[in-house]
Design a protein around this motif. Structure first.
Motif, mmCIF file in Angstrom:
data_model
loop_
_atom_site.group_PDB
_atom_site.id
_atom_site.type_symbol
_atom_site.label_atom_id
_atom_site.label_comp_id
_atom_site.label_asym_id
_atom_site.label_seq_id
_atom_site.Cartn_x
_atom_site.Cartn_y
_atom_site.Cartn_z
ATOM 1 N N ASN A 1 -14.544 -29.500 77.659
ATOM 2 C CA ASN A 1 -15.685 -28.683 78.064
ATOM 3 C C ASN A 1 -15.205 -27.237 78.155
ATOM 4 N N GLY A 2 -16.122 -26.337 78.383
ATOM 5 C CA GLY A 2 -15.733 -24.934 78.450
ATOM 6 C C GLY A 2 -14.882 -24.628 79.674
ATOM 7 N N LEU A 3 -13.858 -23.841 79.470
ATOM 8 C CA LEU A 3 -12.990 -23.435 80.569
ATOM 9 C C LEU A 3 -13.578 -22.279 81.376
ATOM 10 N N LEU A 4 -14.468 -21.503 80.758
ATOM 11 C CA LEU A 4 -15.004 -20.348 81.461
ATOM 12 C C LEU A 4 -15.768 -20.757 82.722
ATOM 13 N N GLU A 5 -16.462 -21.876 82.654
ATOM 14 C CA GLU A 5 -17.188 -22.344 83.831
ATOM 15 C C GLU A 5 -16.227 -22.717 84.952
ATOM 16 N N VAL A 6 -15.117 -23.339 84.596
ATOM 17 C CA VAL A 6 -14.137 -23.726 85.616
ATOM 18 C C VAL A 6 -13.604 -22.496 86.336
ATOM 19 N N PHE A 7 -13.368 -21.431 85.587
ATOM 20 C CA PHE A 7 -12.783 -20.233 86.179
ATOM 21 C C PHE A 7 -13.847 -19.246 86.673
ATOM 22 N N GLN A 8 -15.103 -19.622 86.586
ATOM 23 C CA GLN A 8 -16.214 -18.806 87.083
ATOM 24 C C GLN A 8 -16.217 -17.403 86.471
ATOM 25 N N VAL A 9 -16.036 -17.359 85.164
ATOM 26 C CA VAL A 9 -16.111 -16.093 84.460
ATOM 27 C C VAL A 9 -17.172 -16.221 83.366
ATOM 28 N N ALA A 10 -17.821 -15.103 83.099
ATOM 29 C CA ALA A 10 -18.879 -15.088 82.096
ATOM 30 C C ALA A 10 -18.353 -14.457 80.819
ATOM 31 N N PRO A 11 -18.748 -14.976 79.665
ATOM 32 C CA PRO A 11 -18.309 -14.359 78.408
ATOM 33 C C PRO A 11 -18.896 -12.966 78.244
ATOM 34 N N VAL A 12 -18.163 -12.132 77.539
ATOM 35 C CA VAL A 12 -18.661 -10.795 77.232
ATOM 36 C C VAL A 12 -19.854 -10.891 76.297
ATOM 37 N N LEU A 13 -19.742 -11.767 75.341
ATOM 38 C CA LEU A 13 -20.825 -12.048 74.391
ATOM 39 C C LEU A 13 -20.979 -13.553 74.269
ATOM 40 N N GLY A 14 -22.207 -13.982 74.027
ATOM 41 C CA GLY A 14 -22.444 -15.380 73.712
ATOM 42 C C GLY A 14 -22.293 -16.318 74.893
ATOM 43 N N ARG A 15 -21.686 -17.467 74.641
ATOM 44 C CA ARG A 15 -21.651 -18.551 75.619
ATOM 45 C C ARG A 15 -20.320 -19.291 75.543
ATOM 46 N N ASP A 16 -20.209 -20.276 76.436
ATOM 47 C CA ASP A 16 -19.025 -21.130 76.474
ATOM 48 C C ASP A 16 -19.274 -22.365 75.593
ATOM 49 N N ILE A 17 -18.221 -23.172 75.389
ATOM 50 C CA ILE A 17 -18.373 -24.445 74.664
ATOM 51 C C ILE A 17 -19.166 -25.409 75.539
#
Length: 881
Positions: A194-210
Motif C-alpha cells: 500500500n502507499g507509504l505516504l499515508e503511513v507517514f502522514q505526508v501528502a504528495p506534491v502532485l497526484g496521489r499515493d499508490i
C-alpha cells in the motif's frame, strides 16, 4: 526564570547608572527638604533644621550605598569586578592558565563531539510527523530470530483486522533500471503493498499515493516518484502526472510525486506496487518489511496484544505456514538506532570519564596554586571580606578557566566531529543530522558550568576558609595546612586512577574482541575479488534459458579478459544482507518432520565458477558444472554444517531433497545432492556457519545476481571493460554496487573498529592525564619535603631508601585507585556485552594485563620526581625555606 529578569534589571541599572544617580540625588533631596521644612515649621532655624535632618538621615553617602544595595547595582558591580579580577589573574599566570584551559578543552571538546553524535542519532526525534506512533512489525518463529520478514497475506490480515493501526504497508527494497532518460541507471526503489505516504502522514506534491486496489495480480503499472527524481530527472515539470517512464523494460505511469525530504527507506526515489500473488508466492514467502502507524492514544503494548491474538488465530487457520509464528511490534526509532544506541552511550560515558579526570587534574593545579594564595585570602578576610564574596570570586576564577576551555573545546569538537564521522561505519544511521547546533552548544554551556563547579569547589572552599590566625601560626610560610591539602590531592589521584582503569579495561575488551573477529575463518578467500550486482528486467528475461544464458555468456567473456583468473555469480553474496533466502528443505529420504519442525537452510543460487572464484573447498562429490542446465537432472550442493546436522553418520551424496523456494520456474522435481562444500560465514562474522544449499542458476533462474571476478595481483583496472561488456550484452541492465570483496569484509569490521578506536583514544588520554596528575602530586610532595630529604641524606640515608620512601608515598593513592578501579571495571564492563565477540565482559586476563600496564605507568610517574629529589645536595636542601 526569575533570576533572568533580576539580572536584566541589574544590567539595566548598571548601564543607566548616571541617570539612576541623578534620580537618586533628586529623590534624596526631595525627602531631605521635606524634613528640613518640617523642622522649620516647628520653629527651628533653617541652618539647624538642615543639620538635624542630615543627622537623622545618617549621612547621604551611606544612605546612597544602602539604596544601591537594595536596587542590586552594588552586587552586579561586585560581580563584574570579580570577573575582571579573574581575567587579570588568568593573564598574570599564562603557563598555569594554558595548562588548565587545554586540559579542560580536551575533555569538553571530546565530550561535546560525542554528544553531538548521540544527539543527532539517538536523542533527536525521527524527521517524521508524530514519529512516536510509527512502528515496525516483524515475524518471529520458535527457536528463530525475533525480526524475520513478513509474508504479504499476513500483512493484509493485520491491516484488515487490527484496529489499533490506522495505516500499514509492507515493502521490499529493490532497484529499478531506468532507461530512456540518459544512460541506463539503477534507481533506489521499493515495492509496496500500500502507499507509504499515508503511513507517514505526508501528502504528495502532485497526484496521489499508490492505492490498495492497484496491488492485485495484473494490476496497473504505476509509480510514485521522489521529489529529487522529479527535480533532477524531469525538471520539476507540473505536467508529469500521467506520463510514463521505463523501468526494467516496462512502462510505468507516474501517479504521484512525493514531498521534499521523503525518501523512506534509505534514499528511495521510486515506489511501485508489489502485486499480490497468493498462488505463486503466498504465506510461505517472507520477504516483506512492514511499517505501520498506531492509532492516537494506543500504546505499543496494546498493539502487541492484538497482534499476538491474531497470530494465534492464523496459526490455527494456516498451520502449514503459520505454526509457531508470532508477530512482534517494535518502534521505528528502535529499528533505526537500536544497533548503535548502546555503543554511542558507551562512548559518551567513556568521554565523560575523561572529562572527570580533566577536572580532577585542574583541581590539583588549583590546590597547588592555593598554597601560594593563603596570605592574600587571609588579608581579604581580615579587611572585612565576606566569605560569600571570596567564594564568589574564586568560583568566577574557576568559571573563567572553564569558559575559556569551553570555547577552545567547541573548536576542537567542530574539527573532531568531522574526523569522527569519517571513521563512522557506512551503516551508521542519521549521520546527516549530526551537527554542532544549538542544543549541542547548550550542552557545552552546561558542561562548562558543571566542570567549573567540579574542579573549583574544593579549592575555593579551602581558600575561603583561611584565617589570618592560621597563616600567622605557619610562621610566615605560605601554604595551606599540609595534611588537608595532601589528602585532597591524593583523593583526586585515587579517582583518576580508578576511572582510568575502567576505560583501559573497556578498551582492552574491545581490542580482544577485534582480535577474535580477525581470527575468524571465513571459509573463502576475499583478496583480489571484484564484485558487482546485475538485475535482469523480468519483462525481457521471462524464460529460464534466457536468464541462464545471459550470465553464462557474461562470465565466459569476463574470463577472457587479461588478468582475470575466474568469474562466478551468486544470489545472496556472503556478508551482504540483500537477497537472503532462509527457508525449509524437504529431506525426501526420511518421513516428514513433525508439524512445526522444519529443516531450514540458507539458499544460494550460483553459477559454475562461483566456488572456484571464492576458493570455497569441495569436501566430497563434485561441483556445479556447465552441463547442469535447464534440461538436465536437478542437482544441489550442501554445506558441511547441513551434513553434520542432518546426515551425521551417512554419506549425503545421492540423497534427494525438495525445495520450498522458486524464482517463478517451479518444476516440483526432486534435487539430488552431488557434492558437499566447506562451511563459510554467510550472514556475519559473529554467527557460526549455517546449513546452506547451493543450487545451479541455470535450473533456478534468479533475476538478480552478484557477479564476482577474481583478478591476478597487479592486474589493470577492469571496471570500464566490464561496464562496456554488460552494455553490449544488454544496454538496459545497469551495473550496481561495485566494490572489492575485501571492502565488503572491511565493512563488517567497521563498527568494532570504530568503537575500539575511540575507546582506545579515551583510555590513552585518561591514563596520560592520570599520570600527569600523579607526577604532579609526587613532585609537590617532594618540593615540600626537600629540606627533610636533604637532612636525611646528610645523616647518611641511602638514596635508594629516599626514592623508595617518596615513591611509596606517591603510589599509595594510585594503588587504592587501582583497587577501586578493579571493582568499577567489573561492574561497568557488563554494558559492553553487546559490543563484544567471543570475549567475556569479566575477562580476567584482560583485567590483569591492563591493571599491570597502568601500575607500571604510575610507578614510573612517581619514580621520576623521587629520583630527582634524591640527587639534591644537602647544602642546597638546607637553604630551602
Amino acid at each position: 526564570m526569575g533570576w533572568v529578569y533580576s539580572l536584566k534589571e541589574r544590567l539595566s541599572a548598571l548601564f543607566q547608572r548616571d541617570r539612576a544617580e541623578r534620580e537618586l540625588d533628586e529623590e534624596l533631596r526631595f525627602h531631605l527638604n521635606k524634613e528640613i521644612e518640617k523642622h522649620v515649621r516647628a520653629g527651628v532655624p533653617r541652618k539647624e533644621a538642615r543639620r538635624i535632618a542630615t543627622r537623622d538621615f545618617g549621612g547621604l553617602e551611606r544612605f546612597k550605598e544602602e539604596v544601591r544595595d537594595e536596587r542590586g547595582v552594588r552586587q552586579l558591580e561586585d560581580f563584574i569586578s570579580d570577573i575582571r579580577h579573574a581575567l587579570r589573574t588568568a593573564r598574570k599566570q599564562p603557563l598555569f592558565t594554558c595548562v588548565a584551559v587545554l586540559t579542560l578543552a580536551l575533555g569538553i571538546g571530546a565530550t561535546t563531539a560525542i554528544f553531538s553524535v548521540v544527539n543527532g542519532v539517538v536523542l533527536r526525534p525521527l524527521p517524521y510527523n508524530n514519529p512516536d506512533e510509527l512502528v515496525t512489525i516483524w515475524a518471529s518463529y520458535r527457536g528463530g530470530g525475533s525480526r524475520s520478514s513478513m509474508s504479504q497475506p499476513d500483512i493484509h490480515d493485520i491491516a484488515a483486522e487490527t484496529d489499533a493501526l490506522v495505516a500499514l504497508a509492507g515493502y521490499s527494497p529493490s532497484a529499478l533500471a531506468l532507461t530512456g532518460i540518459g544512460d541506463t541507471e539503477a534507481i533506489p526503489a521499493v515495492r509496496v503493498t500500500n502507499g507509504l505516504l499515508e503511513v507517514f502522514q505526508v501528502a504528495p506534491v502532485l497526484g496521489r499515493d499508490i492505492r490498495p486496489e492497484e496491488n492485485v495480480p495484473g494490476g496497473p503499472t504505476v509509480v510514485v516518484i521522489g521529489h529529487t527524481f522529479w527535480r533532477d530527472r524531469l525538471g520539476s515539470s507540473p505536467d508529469v502526472l500521467g506520463t510514463t517512464i521505463e523501468l526494467n523494460a516496462q512502462q510505468f505511469q507516474i501517479v504521484g510525486v512525493a514531498p521534499p525530504g521523503f525518501d523512506f527507506p534509505n534514499g528511495t526515489q521510486l515506489w511501485i506496487p508489489r502485486y499480490l500473488n497468493v498462488a505463486g508466492c503466498g504465506r510461505d514467502c517472507h520477504f516483506y518489511r512492514a511499517i505501520a502507524r498506531m492509532a492516537p492514544g494506543v500504546g505499543i503494548a496494546a498493539v502487541q496484544r492484538r497482534l499476538t491474538a491474531l497470530a494465534t488465530r492464523l496459526e490455527g487457520e494456516y498451520p502449514e505456514s503459520n505454526l509457531d509464528k508470532s508477530f512482534n511490534v517494535v518502534t521505528l526509532e528502535d529499528v533505526v538506532v537500536g544497533d548503535v544506541r548502546t555503543g554511542l552511550l558507551v562512548l559518551l560515558s567513556a568521554v565523560g570519564i575523561v572529562l572527570l579526570i580533566s577536572c580532577a587534574n585542574v583541581a590539583n593545579l588549583l590546590l597547588a596554586r592555593a598554597s601560594t594564595r593563603t596570605g592574600e585570602m587571609a588579608i581579604r578576610s581580615a579587611l572585612g571580606g565576606r566569605r560569600g564574596r571570596i567564594l564568589q570570586q574564586l568560583f568566577l576564577e574557576s568559571l573563567t578557566l572553564a569558559a575559556l576551555g569551553g570555547v577552545v573545546g567547541v573548536v576542537i569538537a567542530q574539527g573532531g566531529l568531522s574526523w569522527l564521522l569519517q571513521l563512522a561505519p557506512t551503516t551508521f544511521p542519521r549521520v546527516e543530522e549530526v551537527a554542532i547546533d544549538g542544543s549541542v552548544l547548550l550542552f557545552a554551556l552546561a558542561t562548562v558550568v558543571g566542570v567549573a563547579f567540579l574542579f573549583g569547589f574544593a579549592p575555593a572552599f579551602r581558600l575561603a576558609g583561611v584565617s589570618i590566625a592560621g597563616v600567622l601560626n605557619q610562621g610566615g610560610r605560605s601554604g595551606l595546612a599540609e595534611p588537608h591539602q595532601t589528602r585532597s590531592r591524593s583523593a583526586l589521584i585515587v579517582v583518576e586512577v580508578a576511572l582510568s582503569l575502567v576505560l583501559l579495561f573497556g578498551a582492552g575488551l574491545l581490542l580482544r574482541s577485534l582480535q577474535e573477529l580477525n581470527a575468524v575463518d571465513l571459509g573463502f578467500k576475499e583478496e583480489n575479488v571484484l564484485t558487482f550486482a546485475l538485475a535482469l528486467p523480468t519483462a525481457s528475461y521471462d524464460e529460464l534459458e534466457e536468464r541462464a544464458g545471459f550470465f553464462a555468456s557474461l562470465e565466459q567473456q569476463l574470463e577472457a579478459l587479461p588478468g582475470v583468473e575466474s568469474a562466478g555469480s551468486v544470489f545472496g553474496s556472503p556478508l551482504v544482507r540483500l537477497n537472503r533466502i532462509f527457508a525449509g528443505v524437504d529431506l525426501l529420504d526420511r518421513p516428514p518432520p513433525p508439524v512445526g519442525v522444519e529443516y531450514d537452510a540458507l539458499y544460494r543460487v550460483i553459477t559454475p565458477g562461483y566456488l572456484e572464484t571464492l576458493g570455497i573447498p569441495l569436501a566430497r562429490g563434485r561441483r556445479i558444472e556447465p552441463s547442469d542446465g535447464p534440461g538436465a537432472p536437478r542437482v544441489a550442493l550442501v554445506s558441511q554444517s547441513l551434513v553434520d546436522r542432518h546426515y551425521p553418520d551417512q554419506d549425503p551424496i545421492g540423497k534427494q531433497i525438495g525445495l520450498n523456494v522458486s524464482f517463478g520456474f517451479r518444476d516440483g522435481l526432486p534435487r539430488t545432492i552431488v557434492g558437499v562444500v566447506a562451511d563459510i560465514r554467510s550472514r556475519n562474522l559473529t554467527r557460526p556457519p549455517e546449513p546452506e544449499l547451493y543450487l545451479p542458476q541455470s535450473q533456478m533462474g534468479a533475476d538478480m545476481l552478484t557477479v564476482m571476478v577474481r583478478t591476478a595481483a597487479g592486474s589493470p583496472e577492469l571496471l570500464p571493460a566490464i561496464r562496456e561488456m554488460v552494455r553490449n550484452l544488454d544496454s538496459g541492465v545497469p551495473v550496481r554496487r561495485v566494490e572489492m570483496l575485501q571492502a565488503t569484509l572491511d565493512r563488517a569490521f567497521q563498527s568494532p573498529r570504530f568503537y575500539l578506536t575511540f575507546m582506545g583514544i579515551f583510555a590513552v588520554v585518561a591514563v596520560a592525564l592520570a599520570t600527569v596528575g600523579l607526577y604532579g602530586v609526587v613532585a609537590y610532595v617532594v618540593s615540600r619535603r626537600t629540606r627533610e630529604i636533604g637532612i636525611r641524606i646528610a645523616l647518611g640515608a641511602k638514596r635508594i631508601d629516599v626514592i623508595g620512601m617518596t615513591v611509596a608515598q606517591g603510589i599509595r593513592p594510585a594503588v587504592l585507585g587501582l583497587i577501586l578501579g578493579l571493582v568499577g571495571a567489573f561492574g561497568a564492563s557488563q554494558i559492553l556485552r553487546s559490543l563484544l565477540y567471543n570475549v567475556e565482559p569479566r575477562d580476567v586476563t584482560t583485567l590483569f594485563v591492563t591493571s599491570g600496564m597502568l601500575l607500571a605507568v604510575v610507578v614510573v610517574a612517581a619514580v621520576i620526581p623521587a629520583t630527582r629529589a634524591s640527587r639534591v645536595s644537602p647544602t642546597t636542601a638546607l637553604r630551602v625555606d
